[in-house]
Scaffold this motif. Structure first.
Motif, PDB file in Angstrom:
ATOM      1  N   ILE A  68       0.838  -1.200   0.000  1.00 56.57           N
ATOM      2  CA  ILE A  68       0.000   0.000   0.000  1.00 56.57           C
ATOM      3  C   ILE A  68       0.874   1.251   0.000  1.00 56.57           C
ATOM      4  N   ILE A  69       1.902   1.248   0.846  1.00 60.79           N
ATOM      5  CA  ILE A  69       2.772   2.421   0.982  1.00 60.79           C
ATOM      6  C   ILE A  69       3.420   2.766  -0.358  1.00 60.79           C
ATOM      7  N   ALA A  70       3.854   1.755  -1.054  1.00 58.69           N
ATOM      8  CA  ALA A  70       4.494   1.986  -2.357  1.00 58.69           C
ATOM      9  C   ALA A  70       3.529   2.693  -3.300  1.00 58.69           C
ATOM     10  N   GLU A  71       2.270   2.231  -3.285  1.00 55.06           N
ATOM     11  CA  GLU A  71       1.263   2.854  -4.160  1.00 55.06           C
ATOM     12  C   GLU A  71       1.054   4.310  -3.789  1.00 55.06           C
ATOM     13  N   ILE A  72       0.947   4.571  -2.493  1.00 56.23           N
ATOM     14  CA  ILE A  72       0.678   5.938  -2.023  1.00 56.23           C
ATOM     15  C   ILE A  72       1.830   6.874  -2.398  1.00 56.23           C
ATOM     16  N   ILE A  73       3.051   6.385  -2.259  1.00 52.02           N
ATOM     17  CA  ILE A  73       4.222   7.218  -2.595  1.00 52.02           C
ATOM     18  C   ILE A  73       4.196   7.573  -4.089  1.00 52.02           C
ATOM     19  N   LYS A  74       3.788   6.597  -4.871  1.00 50.51           N
ATOM     20  CA  LYS A  74       3.731   6.795  -6.316  1.00 50.51           C
ATOM     21  C   LYS A  74       2.660   7.819  -6.681  1.00 50.51           C
ATOM     22  N   GLU A  75       1.514   7.753  -5.961  1.00 50.72           N
ATOM     23  CA  GLU A  75       0.382   8.620  -6.297  1.00 50.72           C
ATOM     24  C   GLU A  75       0.539  10.048  -5.784  1.00 50.72           C
ATOM     25  N   ASN A  76       1.448  10.270  -4.838  1.00 52.35           N
ATOM     26  CA  ASN A  76       1.529  11.596  -4.220  1.00 52.35           C
ATOM     27  C   ASN A  76       2.938  12.198  -4.278  1.00 52.35           C
ATOM     28  N   PRO A  77       3.460  12.416  -5.465  1.00 54.94           N
ATOM     29  CA  PRO A  77       4.843  12.909  -5.578  1.00 54.94           C
ATOM     30  C   PRO A  77       5.043  14.266  -4.885  1.00 54.94           C
ATOM     31  N   LYS A  78       4.002  15.113  -4.899  1.00 55.05           N
ATOM     32  CA  LYS A  78       4.149  16.443  -4.310  1.00 55.05           C
ATOM     33  C   LYS A  78       4.378  16.348  -2.791  1.00 55.05           C
ATOM     34  N   SER A  79       3.565  15.507  -2.142  1.00 58.02           N
ATOM     35  CA  SER A  79       3.706  15.348  -0.694  1.00 58.02           C
ATOM     36  C   SER A  79       5.053  14.745  -0.352  1.00 58.02           C
ATOM     37  N   VAL A  80       5.506  13.813  -1.197  1.00 54.14           N
ATOM     38  CA  VAL A  80       6.812  13.193  -0.964  1.00 54.14           C
ATOM     39  C   VAL A  80       7.892  14.275  -1.025  1.00 54.14           C
ATOM     40  N   ALA A  81       7.783  15.162  -2.051  1.00 54.27           N
ATOM     41  CA  ALA A  81       8.755  16.245  -2.201  1.00 54.27           C
ATOM     42  C   ALA A  81       8.697  17.187  -0.989  1.00 54.27           C
ATOM     43  N   ASP A  82       7.448  17.497  -0.550  1.00 51.76           N
ATOM     44  CA  ASP A  82       7.277  18.360   0.627  1.00 51.76           C
ATOM     45  C   ASP A  82       7.988  17.773   1.831  1.00 51.76           C
ATOM     46  N   TYR A  83       7.789  16.460   2.011  1.00 50.72           N
ATOM     47  CA  TYR A  83       8.402  15.797   3.166  1.00 50.72           C
ATOM     48  C   TYR A  83       9.923  15.950   3.108  1.00 50.72           C
ATOM     49  N   LYS A  84      10.462  15.783   1.890  1.00 50.02           N
ATOM     50  CA  LYS A  84      11.914  15.865   1.690  1.00 50.02           C
ATOM     51  C   LYS A  84      12.443  17.251   2.094  1.00 50.02           C
ATOM     52  N   THR A  85      11.593  18.279   1.862  1.00 49.10           N
ATOM     53  CA  THR A  85      12.051  19.629   2.216  1.00 49.10           C
ATOM     54  C   THR A  85      11.733  19.960   3.676  1.00 49.10           C
ATOM     55  N   GLY A  86      11.338  18.944   4.415  1.00 48.04           N
ATOM     56  CA  GLY A  86      11.210  19.123   5.862  1.00 48.04           C
ATOM     57  C   GLY A  86       9.820  19.490   6.360  1.00 48.04           C
ATOM     58  N   LYS A  87       8.788  19.338   5.523  1.00 50.10           N
ATOM     59  CA  LYS A  87       7.435  19.650   6.002  1.00 50.10           C
ATOM     60  C   LYS A  87       6.839  18.439   6.716  1.00 50.10           C
ATOM     61  N   ALA A  88       6.715  18.548   8.038  1.00 53.99           N
ATOM     62  CA  ALA A  88       6.254  17.417   8.865  1.00 53.99           C
ATOM     63  C   ALA A  88       4.820  17.031   8.549  1.00 53.99           C
ATOM     64  N   ASN A  89       3.999  18.024   8.190  1.00 54.98           N
ATOM     65  CA  ASN A  89       2.595  17.760   7.876  1.00 54.98           C
ATOM     66  C   ASN A  89       2.437  16.746   6.749  1.00 54.98           C
ATOM     67  N   ALA A  90       3.385  16.787   5.829  1.00 58.53           N
ATOM     68  CA  ALA A  90       3.306  15.912   4.665  1.00 58.53           C
ATOM     69  C   ALA A  90       3.284  14.449   5.085  1.00 58.53           C
ATOM     70  N   LEU A  91       4.048  14.118   6.130  1.00 56.74           N
ATOM     71  CA  LEU A  91       4.091  12.726   6.604  1.00 56.74           C
ATOM     72  C   LEU A  91       2.712  12.304   7.100  1.00 56.74           C
ATOM     73  N   MET A  92       2.082  13.183   7.900  1.00 59.59           N
ATOM     74  CA  MET A  92       0.774  12.844   8.444  1.00 59.59           C
ATOM     75  C   MET A  92      -0.260  12.665   7.327  1.00 59.59           C
ATOM     76  N   PHE A  93      -0.110  13.502   6.284  1.00 59.78           N
ATOM     77  CA  PHE A  93      -1.013  13.384   5.145  1.00 59.78           C
ATOM     78  C   PHE A  93      -0.863  12.011   4.490  1.00 59.78           C
ATOM     79  N   LEU A  94       0.392  11.610   4.305  1.00 61.04           N
ATOM     80  CA  LEU A  94       0.650  10.316   3.654  1.00 61.04           C
ATOM     81  C   LEU A  94       0.161   9.157   4.521  1.00 61.04           C
ATOM     82  N   VAL A  95       0.347   9.270   5.847  1.00 63.58           N
ATOM     83  CA  VAL A  95      -0.161   8.227   6.762  1.00 63.58           C
ATOM     84  C   VAL A  95      -1.672   8.117   6.584  1.00 63.58           C
ATOM     85  N   GLY A  96      -2.304   9.266   6.533  1.00 70.80           N
ATOM     86  CA  GLY A  96      -3.758   9.311   6.351  1.00 70.80           C
ATOM     87  C   GLY A  96      -4.194   8.615   5.074  1.00 70.80           C
ATOM     88  N   GLN A  97      -3.461   8.846   4.004  1.00 67.44           N
ATOM     89  CA  GLN A  97      -3.790   8.218   2.723  1.00 67.44           C
ATOM     90  C   GLN A  97      -3.678   6.695   2.806  1.00 67.44           C
TER      91      GLN A  97
END
Lengths: 478, 95
Positions: free
Chosen positions: A424-453
């Protein structure tokens, strides 16, 4: 000016004996008018009252639980007045030699304990009920002669909140004793209040008002709060207060003076010649003492000590005797030294469920063992999430099935194994490149969003803690 | 101890007894007589004697908490000056 408030409460409590105080008529509530009366309670000439042994035992039990000194010699008196709810034109009550004197009740305030003195606990009989019509009144004497206790507090209460706490604590103690229904709606518990103000530090008491007609604990609190404002206003504008009885009008949220005739009440008390006095010996007191169960105050202390609960949690669990018993079973059954989750589940979801069904926790058909099974599945084994746990609890109530069975049947078990979650995680990472990029730049909220997905994709069955750990790991390697 | 008419009137009111002027005079005299007799008793020293609250040397007369038949409604209301359904009817008095 600053004033301090002085309040004393007078509580009337119906004892739940089968028969009335002085005759064999039933005390059952809500029966057809005037079908529970006889020559004694109607005050017919020639009838003789004989006191109810159980009423005396209950009265002693209450007095002892309120730390009162039982008087060795006690008697009944006649309190004479004319009012149509009183067929004899006198009420059998106690005057100068009451059952008990000088007790106390400890109440818990926000940051401290306060001891409220109990002046006396005495025995008397209830009066009948009047139903006022346009031009006349209807009288029902079914309630006449039901045994009552009058519990008078010292003027030790200093605020409406303290008055409320005193009543709540008193009710809880009485319910533990199992001697009264304590139901204000049915009138088995009633409360009048005396209240006066005085400048802070003054030694003498101010002019008091007697408040009546409050039919809930909240009503008592509101009436007292209103009266403080009213009296302070009069005192501030240098007007004189008169000693009077005022009635609480809950709808209008104010107290109104009761029309009374001139002159102080003169009840012309004298010893009731139809009833012999009572001599209460030490052995009788000791015998009744043995029937007093562990009271809320002691139980709270024990719950804190034995189960490591907070004072607050213990107090909530212990307030009702039945809930306390149920809670203790659950706490003992739960196989973990940290008992906090048990308190949380009872005070939270279970209490909410009871409230939705308009009943008490112990009226729900959920046993201690089955509740503990559920709590363990959520908190210890983490087979299901907290949220799913609440759904399972509702299902348990509906179907009477056990938690484990419901989880299996409905396939609700949490997905914790990394194999299934990684897909499931692999699919979510693939579907949400923007959030992944946000997380990389240090936005903590992005992680919670991805967990939610991920949670969403798993229909809420993924173990959120495991998802978070796995996600972090995966995101590092993207 | 003497008793004034006002006190007698008050006591009569408390007992809901109507006294006309003649009766008031008569009763006042009688009460005065009774009270002076009580005064005589007060001259005795009763410091160490407990007040009598019941004249029979008995105590703890109790019955078991058991139900007994109540009156049938027809009997209960038989002598009521006014009734409605199961209720006694009385003048409206709001205290």
């Amino acid at each position: 000016m600053n004033y301090e408030t002085v309040i004393g409460l007078e509580v009337h409590l119906q004892l739940k004996t089968k028969s009335k105080a002085f005759c064999g008529c039933s005390t059952e509530f809500g029966q057809e008018p005037n079908t529970q009366v006889c020559p004694v309670c109607l005050g017919f000439p020639g009838s003789l009252p004989v006191f109810n042994q159980t009423a005396l035992d209950y009265a002693i039990k209450v007095a002892l639980a309120l730390n009162c000194k039982i008087q060795e010699y006690t008697k009944f008196d006649r309190k004479n007045y004319f009012y149509p709810d009183l067929p004899k034109n006198y009420q059998i009550s106690q005057y100068d030699l009451p059952l008990s004197l000088a007790g106390y009740l400890d109440i818990e305030l926000e940051e401290r304990q306060k001891r409220i003195g109990i002046t006396r606990v005495h025995m008397e009989e209830d009066a009948g009920k009047l139903i006022h019509q346009e031009n006349f009144s209807l009288v029902d004497f079914n309630r006449t002669g039901i045994p009552l206790l009058e519990i008078v507090s010292e003027p030790d209460i200093s605020s409406p909140e303290e008055a409320h706490e005193y009543l709540t604590t008193l009710k809880s103690v009485i319910q533990y004793l199992d001697v009264s229904d304590c139901d204000m709606e049915k009138g088995s518990l009633r409360c009048d209040a005396n209240i006066s103000l005085r400048p802070v530090g003054a030694k003498t008491l101010g002019v008091k008002t007697e408040l009546k007609n409050m039919n809930s604990f909240k009503g008592v609190k509101d009436a007292l709060a209103y009266e403080i404002q009213r009296q302070a206003g009069l005192l501030d504008s240098k007007k004189t207060l008169i000693q009077e009885t005022r009635l609480w009008d809950a709808k209008a949220a104010q107290t109104l003076p009761m029309r009374t005739k001139e002159g102080a009440k003169d009840y012309r008390y004298f010893p009731e010649p139809d009833l012999a006095p009572f001599i209460i010996k030490e052995d009788k007191i000791a015998e009744i003492k043995k029937t007093i169960p562990e009271l809320p105050k002691e139980k709270i202390k024990r719950f804190v000590k034995d189960f490591g609960l907070s004072e607050y949690d213990a107090k909530v669990l212990v307030a009702l005797k039945e809930t306390a018993q149920f809670s203790e079973e659950c706490l003992k059954e739960y196989r973990d030294s940290n008992k906090k989750p048990v308190a949380n589940w009872i005070i939270g979801p279970l209490a909410a469920l009871a409230s939705n069904n308009a009943c008490e926790i112990t009226d729900l058909k959920i046993s201690a063992a089955s509740l503990v099974e559920l709590i363990e599945l959520v908190e210890k084994k983490q087979v299901i999430s907290n949220l799913t746990g609440k759904i399972v609890l509702e299902e348990m109530l509906k179907t009477g099935k056990g938690a484990q069975k419901i989880i299996e049947e409905k396939n609700l078990a949490q997905i914790s194994d990394s194999g299934s979650l990684n897909v499931i995680i692999a699919e979510i990472i693939k579907e949400n490149p923007k959030s992944v990029a946000d997380y990389k730049t240090g936005k903590a909220n992005a992680l919670m969003f991805l967990v939610g997905q991920v949670m969403r994709k798993s229909s809420g069955k993924a173990n959120p803690k495991a998802v978070q750990d796995l996600l972090k790991e995966k995101l590092e390697s993207v | 101890m003497s008793i004034d008419k006002k006190t007698v009137e008050n006591v009569a009111h408390l007992a809901r007894i109507n006294l006309d002027k003649k009766e008031l005079d008569k009763i006042s005299g009688q009460l005065e007589h009774i009270l002076s007799f009580i005064d005589k008793l007060s001259s005795l020293n009763t410091d160490n004697i407990a007040p009598t609250s019941h004249i029979l040397p008995i105590s703890n007369v109790l019955r078991k908490d058991e139900l007994r038949k109540s009156l049938p409604i027809a009997k209960t209301l038989m002598n009521a000056p006014a009734k409605q359904g199961n209720f006694f009817v009385v003048p409206k008095i709001i205290e």
